[in-house]
Design a protein around this motif. Structure first.
Motif, PDB file in Angstrom:
ATOM      1  N   PRO A   1       1.203  -1.052   0.027  1.00 37.54           N
ATOM      2  CA  PRO A   1       0.130  -0.225   0.019  1.00 37.54           C
ATOM      3  C   PRO A   1       1.090   1.418  -0.056  1.00 37.54           C
ATOM      4  O   PRO A   1       1.952   1.563   0.364  1.00 37.54           O
ATOM      5  N   LYS A   2       0.778   2.255  -0.616  1.00 38.35           N
ATOM      6  CA  LYS A   2       0.906   4.065  -0.188  1.00 38.35           C
ATOM      7  C   LYS A   2       1.786   4.082   1.046  1.00 38.35           C
ATOM      8  O   LYS A   2       2.307   4.541   0.935  1.00 38.35           O
ATOM      9  N   TRP A   3       0.530   3.836   1.939  1.00 32.25           N
ATOM     10  CA  TRP A   3       0.797   4.382   2.884  1.00 32.25           C
ATOM     11  C   TRP A   3       1.684   3.472   3.775  1.00 32.25           C
ATOM     12  O   TRP A   3       3.192   3.945   4.475  1.00 32.25           O
ATOM     13  N   LEU A   4       2.950   2.349   2.604  1.00 30.73           N
ATOM     14  CA  LEU A   4       3.890   1.952   3.916  1.00 30.73           C
ATOM     15  C   LEU A   4       5.269   2.553   3.845  1.00 30.73           C
ATOM     16  O   LEU A   4       5.966   2.787   4.387  1.00 30.73           O
ATOM     17  N   LYS A   5       5.383   3.979   3.055  1.00 31.86           N
ATOM     18  CA  LYS A   5       6.063   4.631   2.680  1.00 31.86           C
ATOM     19  C   LYS A   5       6.014   5.903   4.358  1.00 31.86           C
ATOM     20  O   LYS A   5       7.376   5.738   4.480  1.00 31.86           O
ATOM     21  N   THR A   6       5.084   5.854   4.621  1.00 33.74           N
ATOM     22  CA  THR A   6       4.940   6.566   5.975  1.00 33.74           C
ATOM     23  C   THR A   6       5.266   6.193   6.752  1.00 33.74           C
ATOM     24  O   THR A   6       6.184   6.688   7.624  1.00 33.74           O
ATOM     25  N   VAL A   7       5.488   5.019   6.538  1.00 32.23           N
ATOM     26  CA  VAL A   7       5.476   3.784   7.902  1.00 32.23           C
ATOM     27  C   VAL A   7       6.580   3.730   7.623  1.00 32.23           C
ATOM     28  O   VAL A   7       7.579   3.347   8.904  1.00 32.23           O
ATOM     29  N   GLN A   8       7.971   3.798   7.023  1.00 36.31           N
ATOM     30  CA  GLN A   8       8.911   3.147   6.494  1.00 36.31           C
ATOM     31  C   GLN A   8       9.245   3.944   7.481  1.00 36.31           C
ATOM     32  O   GLN A   8      10.969   4.545   8.260  1.00 36.31           O
ATOM     33  N   VAL A   9       9.645   5.880   7.168  1.00 34.53           N
ATOM     34  CA  VAL A   9      10.130   7.031   7.158  1.00 34.53           C
ATOM     35  C   VAL A   9       9.609   7.287   9.307  1.00 34.53           C
ATOM     36  O   VAL A   9      10.509   6.975   9.700  1.00 34.53           O
ATOM     37  N   VAL A  10       8.426   6.613   8.762  1.00 31.42           N
ATOM     38  CA  VAL A  10       7.512   7.326  11.067  1.00 31.42           C
ATOM     39  C   VAL A  10       8.965   5.834  11.460  1.00 31.42           C
ATOM     40  O   VAL A  10       9.363   6.511  12.713  1.00 31.42           O
ATOM     41  N   GLY A  11       8.822   4.983  10.567  1.00 31.03           N
ATOM     42  CA  GLY A  11       9.139   4.031  11.552  1.00 31.03           C
ATOM     43  C   GLY A  11      10.731   4.200  12.030  1.00 31.03           C
ATOM     44  O   GLY A  11      11.610   3.506  12.706  1.00 31.03           O
ATOM     45  N   LEU A  12      11.815   4.396  10.889  1.00 30.08           N
ATOM     46  CA  LEU A  12      13.397   4.781  10.711  1.00 30.08           C
ATOM     47  C   LEU A  12      13.164   5.715  12.169  1.00 30.08           C
ATOM     48  O   LEU A  12      14.505   5.399  13.043  1.00 30.08           O
ATOM     49  N   VAL A  13      12.366   7.167  11.787  1.00 29.72           N
ATOM     50  CA  VAL A  13      12.718   7.796  13.114  1.00 29.72           C
ATOM     51  C   VAL A  13      12.876   7.538  14.877  1.00 29.72           C
ATOM     52  O   VAL A  13      13.548   7.510  15.624  1.00 29.72           O
ATOM     53  N   THR A  14      11.557   6.337  14.639  1.00 28.76           N
ATOM     54  CA  THR A  14      11.301   6.016  16.011  1.00 28.76           C
ATOM     55  C   THR A  14      12.985   4.655  16.450  1.00 28.76           C
ATOM     56  O   THR A  14      13.257   5.452  17.326  1.00 28.76           O
ATOM     57  N   LEU A  15      13.228   4.190  15.646  1.00 29.63           N
ATOM     58  CA  LEU A  15      14.360   3.607  15.790  1.00 29.63           C
ATOM     59  C   LEU A  15      15.686   4.149  15.889  1.00 29.63           C
ATOM     60  O   LEU A  15      16.396   3.805  16.673  1.00 29.63           O
ATOM     61  N   ILE A  16      15.570   5.717  15.177  1.00 22.12           N
ATOM     62  CA  ILE A  16      16.766   6.440  15.910  1.00 22.12           C
ATOM     63  C   ILE A  16      16.690   7.089  16.368  1.00 22.12           C
ATOM     64  O   ILE A  16      18.764   6.528  17.900  1.00 22.12           O
ATOM     65  N   ALA A  17      15.793   7.163  17.488  1.00 21.54           N
ATOM     66  CA  ALA A  17      15.882   7.655  18.633  1.00 21.54           C
ATOM     67  C   ALA A  17      15.993   6.592  19.733  1.00 21.54           C
ATOM     68  O   ALA A  17      16.444   6.768  20.674  1.00 21.54           O
ATOM     69  N   MET A  18      15.458   5.524  19.029  1.00 25.34           N
ATOM     70  CA  MET A  18      15.544   4.522  20.355  1.00 25.34           C
ATOM     71  C   MET A  18      17.065   4.333  20.019  1.00 25.34           C
ATOM     72  O   MET A  18      17.487   3.816  21.369  1.00 25.34           O
ATOM     73  N   GLY A  19      17.758   3.969  18.680  1.00 24.11           N
ATOM     74  CA  GLY A  19      19.424   3.792  19.255  1.00 24.11           C
ATOM     75  C   GLY A  19      20.057   4.769  20.059  1.00 24.11           C
ATOM     76  O   GLY A  19      21.327   4.661  20.432  1.00 24.11           O
ATOM     77  N   ILE A  20      19.367   6.263  19.623  1.00 26.61           N
ATOM     78  CA  ILE A  20      20.159   7.611  20.522  1.00 26.61           C
ATOM     79  C   ILE A  20      20.245   7.291  21.402  1.00 26.61           C
ATOM     80  O   ILE A  20      21.229   7.085  22.745  1.00 26.61           O
ATOM     81  N   GLY A  21      18.885   6.159  22.296  1.00 28.97           N
ATOM     82  CA  GLY A  21      18.372   6.299  23.258  1.00 28.97           C
ATOM     83  C   GLY A  21      19.651   5.449  23.993  1.00 28.97           C
ATOM     84  O   GLY A  21      20.000   6.085  25.346  1.00 28.97           O
TER      85      GLY A  21
END
Length: 321
Positions: A204-224
């Motif tokens: 689905p087209k909204w999976l691109k949004t999931v990719q971006v949101v998921g990446l931002v969340t994982l970056i925050a998790m990695g930094i923490g």
């Protein structure tokens, strides 16, 4: 001396454990996580722009991810195997490193999901490793949660959480309790969504949004997780005084500490070989491309992004034969 079998006697000090908290071990997890998140961000950005398939970056990211998830499973297994001798301080560091491993694995999944879909072996191998990592993380999180709830004496082995009585609540017990429960719930939710995401036949087209949101969340998790492990480790920060570590073994450098860092060069060497043409791999397509990962891999049927598992879900499955 450190008593390894009596939970009623609190040792006067704690020996260092460079095997799980040494400078080289911590740096290998941190560097791999940073590189993987960076490569995932580039691949996702290029996928949004549809400018290039980035085959070299994809190969490099997959190599780093495979190495990180295996080492993450390994270090968690070591922690659980040594629960009768390992103090909560070292066990907590392993738990933080497992979060880095998970962030690396999930960032690779959201960036290379269609590469996994095109090959059922890669897809189910990734699913199996994700499941093993989830089980180990839940078990480790339960130990961490129990130690927080009982305010376990920091110099007793983590395995004593089931044998000793509570010492009352620590000053940061509420925050630690909420954070640990959130991590457990988050791991289960993320695993469930990742399983669906990995095996979903549609894009689905909204999976691109999931990719971006998921990446931002994982970056925050990695930094923490990185900041936390740097602050509490003897190698880079200041461990709690109540642990009373003996010696500076976790700061010292030896071949055992250099080895994890040397292994990081293997994906780079492999990438150079690919660039020079010494190793031939099929080109990866951009995420919305319908070209199979391997020519002819799907047989005479119409090419598709999703390769079914031949054991089931296919008209020409092995069971039918």
């Amino acid at each position: 001396m450190f008593d390894t079998g009596n939970c009623s006697v609190v040792p006067s000090s704690t020996p260092t454990d460079a095997g799980v908290a040494g400078a080289g071990v911590l740096l290998s997890f941190i560097i791999t996580n940073c590189l993987s998140l960076f490569l995932s961000a580039i691949i996702i950005l290029l996928g949004l722009r549809k400018s290039t398939s980035a085959p070299i970056f994809r190969k490099l990211l997959l190599s780093f991810s495979d190495q990180q998830i295996i080492t993450g499973i390994g270090i968690q297994s070591v922690g659980l195997a040594k629960m009768k001798t390992m103090v909560p301080y070292h066990f907590f560091i392993i738990w933080l490193l497992s979060l880095l491993s998970t962030a690396t694995n999930l960032s690779t999944l959201i960036a290379l999901v269609n590469d996994f879909k095109r090959d059922w072996v890669l897809r189910w191998l990734r699913q199996f490793l994700m499941f093993i990592n989830l089980v180990l993380q839940i078990v480790s999180s339960i130990f961490v949660l129990q130690s927080v709830m009982k305010n376990l004496e920091p110099r007793l082995p983590i395995g004593c959480v089931w044998e000793v009585s509570s010492r009352g609540k620590a000053s940061n017990a509420a925050l630690s309790l909420v954070g640990t429960i959130a991590v457990i719930a988050g791991n289960v939710i993320v695993f469930s969504f990742s399983t669906w995401y990995l095996h979903n036949r549609q894009n689905p087209k909204w999976l691109k949004t999931v990719q971006v949101v998921g990446l931002v969340t994982l970056i925050a998790m990695g930094i923490g997780a990185t900041v936390r492990v740097v602050l509490v480790s003897q190698a880079f920060g200041h461990p709690p005084e109540s642990v009373r570590l003996v010696g500076t073994g976790e700061k010292d450098w030896s071949f055992g500490q250099l080895l994890p860092l040397l292994l990081l060069s293997l994906p780079l060497i492999n990438t150079v070989e690919i660039i020079r043409g010494e190793t031939k791999t099929p080109p990866s397509a951009v995420d919305d491309d319908t070209t199979p990962l391997f020519d002819g891999e799907l047989g005479p049927q119409k090419p598709t992004e999703y390769q079914p598992n031949p054991m089931w879900g296919s008209r020409n499955n092995l069971v039918g034969k």
